[in-house]
Design a protein around this motif. Structure first.
Motif, PDB file in Angstrom:
ATOM      1  N   LYS A  27     -42.022 -30.447 -13.159  1.00 45.81           N
ATOM      2  CA  LYS A  27     -41.361 -31.629 -13.518  1.00 45.81           C
ATOM      3  C   LYS A  27     -41.093 -31.798 -15.228  1.00 45.81           C
ATOM      4  O   LYS A  27     -41.830 -31.312 -15.833  1.00 45.81           O
ATOM      5  CB  LYS A  27     -42.648 -32.972 -13.002  1.00 45.81           C
ATOM      6  N   PRO A  28     -40.235 -32.482 -15.420  1.00 46.56           N
ATOM      7  CA  PRO A  28     -39.535 -32.594 -16.817  1.00 46.56           C
ATOM      8  C   PRO A  28     -40.852 -33.062 -17.690  1.00 46.56           C
ATOM      9  O   PRO A  28     -41.278 -32.691 -18.871  1.00 46.56           O
ATOM     10  CB  PRO A  28     -38.731 -33.578 -16.925  1.00 46.56           C
ATOM     11  N   GLU A  29     -41.426 -34.155 -17.049  1.00 47.62           N
ATOM     12  CA  GLU A  29     -42.812 -34.739 -17.862  1.00 47.62           C
ATOM     13  C   GLU A  29     -43.928 -33.864 -17.928  1.00 47.62           C
ATOM     14  O   GLU A  29     -44.415 -33.915 -18.956  1.00 47.62           O
ATOM     15  CB  GLU A  29     -43.253 -36.087 -16.852  1.00 47.62           C
ATOM     16  N   ASP A  30     -43.813 -32.874 -16.995  1.00 44.75           N
ATOM     17  CA  ASP A  30     -45.116 -31.884 -17.201  1.00 44.75           C
ATOM     18  C   ASP A  30     -44.817 -30.732 -18.145  1.00 44.75           C
ATOM     19  O   ASP A  30     -45.593 -30.467 -18.908  1.00 44.75           O
ATOM     20  CB  ASP A  30     -45.439 -31.240 -15.814  1.00 44.75           C
ATOM     21  N   LEU A  31     -43.273 -30.537 -18.122  1.00 46.36           N
ATOM     22  CA  LEU A  31     -42.976 -29.509 -19.260  1.00 46.36           C
ATOM     23  C   LEU A  31     -43.376 -29.998 -20.748  1.00 46.36           C
ATOM     24  O   LEU A  31     -43.732 -29.286 -21.689  1.00 46.36           O
ATOM     25  CB  LEU A  31     -41.608 -29.277 -19.145  1.00 46.36           C
ATOM     26  N   VAL A  32     -42.996 -31.496 -20.955  1.00 49.98           N
ATOM     27  CA  VAL A  32     -43.266 -31.767 -22.153  1.00 49.98           C
ATOM     28  C   VAL A  32     -44.635 -32.136 -22.440  1.00 49.98           C
ATOM     29  O   VAL A  32     -45.083 -31.695 -23.742  1.00 49.98           O
ATOM     30  CB  VAL A  32     -42.551 -33.351 -22.193  1.00 49.98           C
ATOM     31  N   LYS A  33     -45.639 -32.496 -21.499  1.00 47.24           N
ATOM     32  CA  LYS A  33     -46.971 -32.449 -21.676  1.00 47.24           C
ATOM     33  C   LYS A  33     -47.497 -30.988 -22.234  1.00 47.24           C
ATOM     34  O   LYS A  33     -48.347 -30.916 -22.915  1.00 47.24           O
ATOM     35  CB  LYS A  33     -47.818 -33.004 -20.456  1.00 47.24           C
ATOM     36  N   GLN A  34     -47.143 -29.985 -21.421  1.00 49.87           N
ATOM     37  CA  GLN A  34     -47.652 -28.697 -21.621  1.00 49.87           C
ATOM     38  C   GLN A  34     -46.994 -28.202 -23.002  1.00 49.87           C
ATOM     39  O   GLN A  34     -48.072 -27.743 -23.977  1.00 49.87           O
ATOM     40  CB  GLN A  34     -46.786 -27.639 -20.866  1.00 49.87           C
ATOM     41  N   ARG A  35     -45.810 -28.554 -23.819  1.00 42.22           N
ATOM     42  CA  ARG A  35     -45.342 -28.202 -25.099  1.00 42.22           C
ATOM     43  C   ARG A  35     -46.125 -28.941 -26.172  1.00 42.22           C
ATOM     44  O   ARG A  35     -46.592 -28.437 -27.069  1.00 42.22           O
ATOM     45  CB  ARG A  35     -43.873 -28.500 -25.064  1.00 42.22           C
ATOM     46  N   LYS A  36     -46.448 -30.302 -25.761  1.00 43.37           N
ATOM     47  CA  LYS A  36     -47.155 -31.076 -26.863  1.00 43.37           C
ATOM     48  C   LYS A  36     -48.546 -30.672 -26.819  1.00 43.37           C
ATOM     49  O   LYS A  36     -49.327 -30.621 -27.924  1.00 43.37           O
ATOM     50  CB  LYS A  36     -47.282 -32.609 -26.148  1.00 43.37           C
ATOM     51  N   ALA A  37     -49.174 -30.208 -25.788  1.00 38.70           N
ATOM     52  CA  ALA A  37     -50.659 -29.511 -25.746  1.00 38.70           C
ATOM     53  C   ALA A  37     -50.633 -28.278 -26.527  1.00 38.70           C
ATOM     54  O   ALA A  37     -51.645 -28.116 -27.554  1.00 38.70           O
ATOM     55  CB  ALA A  37     -50.934 -29.492 -24.075  1.00 38.70           C
ATOM     56  N   GLY A  38     -49.635 -27.406 -26.361  1.00 37.29           N
ATOM     57  CA  GLY A  38     -49.554 -26.299 -27.129  1.00 37.29           C
ATOM     58  C   GLY A  38     -49.562 -26.686 -28.564  1.00 37.29           C
ATOM     59  O   GLY A  38     -50.086 -26.056 -29.441  1.00 37.29           O
ATOM     60  N   LYS A  76     -46.783 -19.085 -29.087  1.00 31.90           N
ATOM     61  CA  LYS A  76     -45.894 -18.880 -28.124  1.00 31.90           C
ATOM     62  C   LYS A  76     -45.904 -19.818 -27.030  1.00 31.90           C
ATOM     63  O   LYS A  76     -44.801 -19.627 -26.255  1.00 31.90           O
ATOM     64  CB  LYS A  76     -46.279 -17.328 -27.712  1.00 31.90           C
ATOM     65  N   LEU A  77     -46.834 -20.481 -26.747  1.00 26.57           N
ATOM     66  CA  LEU A  77     -46.957 -21.303 -25.648  1.00 26.57           C
ATOM     67  C   LEU A  77     -45.960 -22.628 -25.362  1.00 26.57           C
ATOM     68  O   LEU A  77     -45.471 -22.565 -24.444  1.00 26.57           O
ATOM     69  CB  LEU A  77     -48.314 -21.933 -25.527  1.00 26.57           C
ATOM     70  N   PRO A  78     -45.623 -23.263 -26.567  1.00 28.54           N
ATOM     71  CA  PRO A  78     -44.667 -24.585 -26.005  1.00 28.54           C
ATOM     72  C   PRO A  78     -43.409 -24.239 -25.889  1.00 28.54           C
ATOM     73  O   PRO A  78     -42.605 -25.112 -25.124  1.00 28.54           O
ATOM     74  CB  PRO A  78     -44.751 -25.178 -27.508  1.00 28.54           C
ATOM     75  N   TRP A  79     -42.839 -23.172 -26.229  1.00 27.66           N
ATOM     76  CA  TRP A  79     -41.326 -22.927 -26.081  1.00 27.66           C
ATOM     77  C   TRP A  79     -40.666 -22.903 -24.727  1.00 27.66           C
ATOM     78  O   TRP A  79     -39.711 -23.304 -24.460  1.00 27.66           O
ATOM     79  CB  TRP A  79     -41.076 -21.605 -26.919  1.00 27.66           C
ATOM     80  N   ASP A  80     -41.690 -22.545 -23.856  1.00 24.33           N
ATOM     81  CA  ASP A  80     -40.872 -22.605 -22.177  1.00 24.33           C
ATOM     82  C   ASP A  80     -40.891 -24.235 -21.624  1.00 24.33           C
ATOM     83  O   ASP A  80     -40.002 -24.365 -20.703  1.00 24.33           O
ATOM     84  CB  ASP A  80     -41.337 -21.610 -21.591  1.00 24.33           C
ATOM     85  N   GLY A  81     -41.410 -24.943 -22.318  1.00 28.44           N
ATOM     86  CA  GLY A  81     -41.243 -26.433 -22.185  1.00 28.44           C
ATOM     87  C   GLY A  81     -40.268 -27.360 -22.705  1.00 28.44           C
ATOM     88  O   GLY A  81     -39.868 -28.278 -22.340  1.00 28.44           O
ATOM     89  N   PHE A  82     -39.389 -26.373 -23.509  1.00 25.17           N
ATOM     90  CA  PHE A  82     -38.057 -27.013 -24.035  1.00 25.17           C
ATOM     91  C   PHE A  82     -36.945 -26.479 -23.150  1.00 25.17           C
ATOM     92  O   PHE A  82     -36.188 -25.733 -23.517  1.00 25.17           O
ATOM     93  CB  PHE A  82     -37.808 -26.474 -25.535  1.00 25.17           C
ATOM     94  N   GLN A  83     -37.000 -26.975 -22.171  1.00 19.91           N
ATOM     95  CA  GLN A  83     -35.923 -27.040 -21.097  1.00 19.91           C
ATOM     96  C   GLN A  83     -34.944 -28.313 -21.092  1.00 19.91           C
ATOM     97  O   GLN A  83     -35.233 -29.517 -21.267  1.00 19.91           O
ATOM     98  CB  GLN A  83     -36.288 -26.739 -19.724  1.00 19.91           C
ATOM     99  N   ALA A  84     -33.758 -28.134 -20.798  1.00 27.21           N
ATOM    100  CA  ALA A  84     -32.822 -29.128 -20.602  1.00 27.21           C
ATOM    101  C   ALA A  84     -32.885 -30.183 -19.683  1.00 27.21           C
ATOM    102  O   ALA A  84     -32.769 -31.511 -19.999  1.00 27.21           O
ATOM    103  CB  ALA A  84     -31.111 -28.412 -20.326  1.00 27.21           C
ATOM    104  N   SER A  85     -33.914 -29.833 -18.957  1.00 26.66           N
ATOM    105  CA  SER A  85     -34.323 -30.934 -17.969  1.00 26.66           C
ATOM    106  C   SER A  85     -35.235 -32.092 -18.679  1.00 26.66           C
ATOM    107  O   SER A  85     -35.426 -33.115 -18.146  1.00 26.66           O
ATOM    108  CB  SER A  85     -34.998 -30.329 -16.660  1.00 26.66           C
ATOM    109  N   VAL A  89     -36.629 -37.289 -21.053  1.00 24.82           N
ATOM    110  CA  VAL A  89     -38.126 -37.738 -21.128  1.00 24.82           C
ATOM    111  C   VAL A  89     -38.371 -38.393 -22.644  1.00 24.82           C
ATOM    112  O   VAL A  89     -37.971 -38.059 -23.613  1.00 24.82           O
ATOM    113  CB  VAL A  89     -38.993 -36.676 -21.180  1.00 24.82           C
ATOM    114  N   GLN A  90     -38.960 -39.997 -22.347  1.00 26.91           N
ATOM    115  CA  GLN A  90     -38.830 -40.729 -23.595  1.00 26.91           C
ATOM    116  C   GLN A  90     -40.022 -40.558 -24.225  1.00 26.91           C
ATOM    117  O   GLN A  90     -39.945 -40.620 -25.703  1.00 26.91           O
ATOM    118  CB  GLN A  90     -38.857 -42.191 -23.024  1.00 26.91           C
ATOM    119  N   ASP A  91     -41.249 -39.860 -23.649  1.00 22.61           N
ATOM    120  CA  ASP A  91     -42.596 -39.941 -24.491  1.00 22.61           C
ATOM    121  C   ASP A  91     -42.622 -38.535 -25.241  1.00 22.61           C
ATOM    122  O   ASP A  91     -43.331 -37.564 -25.065  1.00 22.61           O
ATOM    123  CB  ASP A  91     -43.663 -39.930 -23.499  1.00 22.61           C
ATOM    124  N   THR A  92     -41.565 -38.203 -26.266  1.00 18.99           N
ATOM    125  CA  THR A  92     -41.530 -36.963 -27.010  1.00 18.99           C
ATOM    126  C   THR A  92     -40.797 -37.268 -28.294  1.00 18.99           C
ATOM    127  O   THR A  92     -40.072 -38.334 -28.553  1.00 18.99           O
ATOM    128  CB  THR A  92     -40.829 -35.937 -26.159  1.00 18.99           C
TER     129      THR A  92
END
Length: 153
Positions: A27-38, A76-85, A89-92
């Motif tokens: 989910k896009p929201e999960d990808l944003v959470k992942q990259r923010k955590a990184g 190296k962790l956050p980068w795969d969370g930067f997807q066009a999908s 997402v507003q909370d970024t």
């Protein structure tokens, strides 16, 4: 032996395929959470080194080397969370320009990887002067990307 090797290789291919499918369905929201955590974790281990190289806290080569080891992976962790999908997402704080300028974004990421590798090598060497100069260069590489692709608060 050949049969065992073939079975192992097949297992790896199947496992990678499964991981790829899960990643593609994130989910896009999960990808944003992942990259923010990184990014949060990068800040946690980068910050104390910054305080040390600025003389705001005592320099501890062991902590610098430990944190550099963590940063080597964390960077190296956050980068795969930067997807066009994730562009809707507003909370970024990621700017939409990321997805319009992916080549530039990836170049800046790669510049950070290069700077981080030099910092990690300096930290492992124990050379405090090298740590200071490579830490500064790494911070500049991070800042360049933030300046171009991160919204202000």
């Amino acid at each position: 032996m050949k049969k065992e090797l073939m079975l192992a290789a097949t297992g790896l291919v199947l496992a990678f395929n499964g991981v790829s499918q899960v990643h593609a369905q994130a989910k896009p929201e999960d990808l944003v959470k992942q990259r923010k955590a990184g990014m949060t974790m990068i800040g946690k281990y980068f910050g104390p080194v910054g305080a040390m190289v600025q003389g705001k806290m005592p320099y501890d080569a062991n902590v610098v080397a430990r944190n550099a080891g963590y940063l080597e992976v964390l960077s190296k962790l956050p980068w795969d969370g930067f997807q066009a999908s994730t562009d809707s997402v507003q909370d970024t704080r990621a700017k939409p320009e990321i997805y319009q300028q992916m080549d530039k974004f990836n170049q800046q990421r790669d510049a950070m990887y290069d700077a981080m590798a030099k910092f990690v090598a300096a930290a492992k060497s124990g050379d405090q002067d090298a740590v200071k100069s490579t830490f500064g260069a790494t911070g500049k590489a991070c800042k360049a990307c933030h300046d171009d692709f991160r919204k202000e608060k």
